[in-house]
Design an enzyme around this catalytic site. Structure first.
Site, PDB file in Angstrom:
ATOM      1  CG  HIS A   1      88.219  58.606  31.769  1.00  0.00           C
ATOM      2  ND1 HIS A   1      88.459  58.659  30.414  1.00  0.00           N
ATOM      3  CD2 HIS A   1      88.575  59.819  32.257  1.00  0.00           C
ATOM      4  CE1 HIS A   1      88.946  59.853  30.099  1.00  0.00           C
ATOM      5  NE2 HIS A   1      89.022  60.578  31.207  1.00  0.00           N
TER       6      HIS A   1
ATOM      7  CB  SER B   1      87.061  78.855  48.474  1.00  0.00           C
ATOM      8  OG  SER B   1      87.447  78.942  49.829  1.00  0.00           O
TER       9      SER B   1
ATOM     10  CE  LYS C   1      77.506  60.657  47.576  1.00  0.00           C
ATOM     11  NZ  LYS C   1      77.126  59.950  48.834  1.00  0.00           N
TER      12      LYS C   1
END
Length: 219
Positions: A121, A166, A172
């Site tokens: 968003h 995990s 990135k």
């Protein structure tokens, strides 16, 4: 938009969505066929284990390679933007928000509750509050193991021969042949021939103890 019919508007918004441009969410599947396929997959009996992935999700995904399995429950937004290679495995609770293409290579293993997000968003609140949104594609290479509870954010590319620890939050791109982990996810070290040598010895011990001969694929 005056003079524009509903289907034209749907196609325009879907085109903008896949192109990573601002779009407004539209009802692209008014009959709910995609959600029905996901619901049928998630409610299938255990006796259908060998057929339900291909029978239900294979009809929904843009591409599904051979010998793929996803442990239910599984959730996605569209399904039609998901491309999965051969020998794909995802443990329970996989979520894919596939506003853009999600491309996953061969021999990808995903732990439980992995989340792959293309949806994002606007940073500016005034623009965000209008309800427009956008998406960015996600790419995962071959021979990748992603640990449980990992979040992969929009626009990320994960290279081949990668292990993601995990609980990581991947914000990135991650290069080939590394172990990476953390929030935000960062490269810890390269995967080297010493790793291969160690695991070959472990495999030799396994074969000697069990009598099972394991066939290895060539790199």
């Amino acid at each position: 938009m005056r003079g524009e019919n509903v289907m034209d508007r749907v196609e325009k918004m879907l085109g903008r969505m896949k192109a990573s441009k601002l779009y407004r969410c539209v009802d692209w599947d008014p009959e709910g066929k995609a959600k029905d396929l996901v619901d049928k997959f998630n409610s299938a009996s255990r006796s259908e284990t060998m057929t339900r992935t291909g029978e239900y999700l294979g009809k929904l995904f843009a591409h599904m390679g051979k010998e793929c399995y996803i442990e239910p429950p599984f959730y996605c937004d569209y399904g039609t933007n998901i491309h999965v290679g051969d020998y794909f495995y995802a443990n329970t609770g996989l979520i894919v928000l596939d506003q853009c293409d999600v491309i996953i290579g061969d021999h990808a293993f995903l732990g439980p509750r992995v989340n792959i997000y293309c949806a994002c968003h606007p940073i500016d609140a005034m623009i965000r509050n209008t309800g427009v949104e956008l998406g960015k594609p996600v790419t995962i290479g071959d021979n990748v193991w992603i640990g449980g509870n990992t979040v992969i954010n929009p626009g990320v590319t994960i290279g081949s021969n990668v292990v993601i620890g995990s609980g990581s939050v991947v914000t990135k791109d991650i290069p080939d042949s590394v172990i990476a982990a953390g929030n935000p996810c960062k490269v810890i070290r390269m995967i080297t021939n010493k790793d291969k040598e160690y695991w070959l010895k472990q495999l030799e011990e396994f074969e000697a103890d069990t009598g099972e001969q394991v066939k290895l694929e060539q790199d």
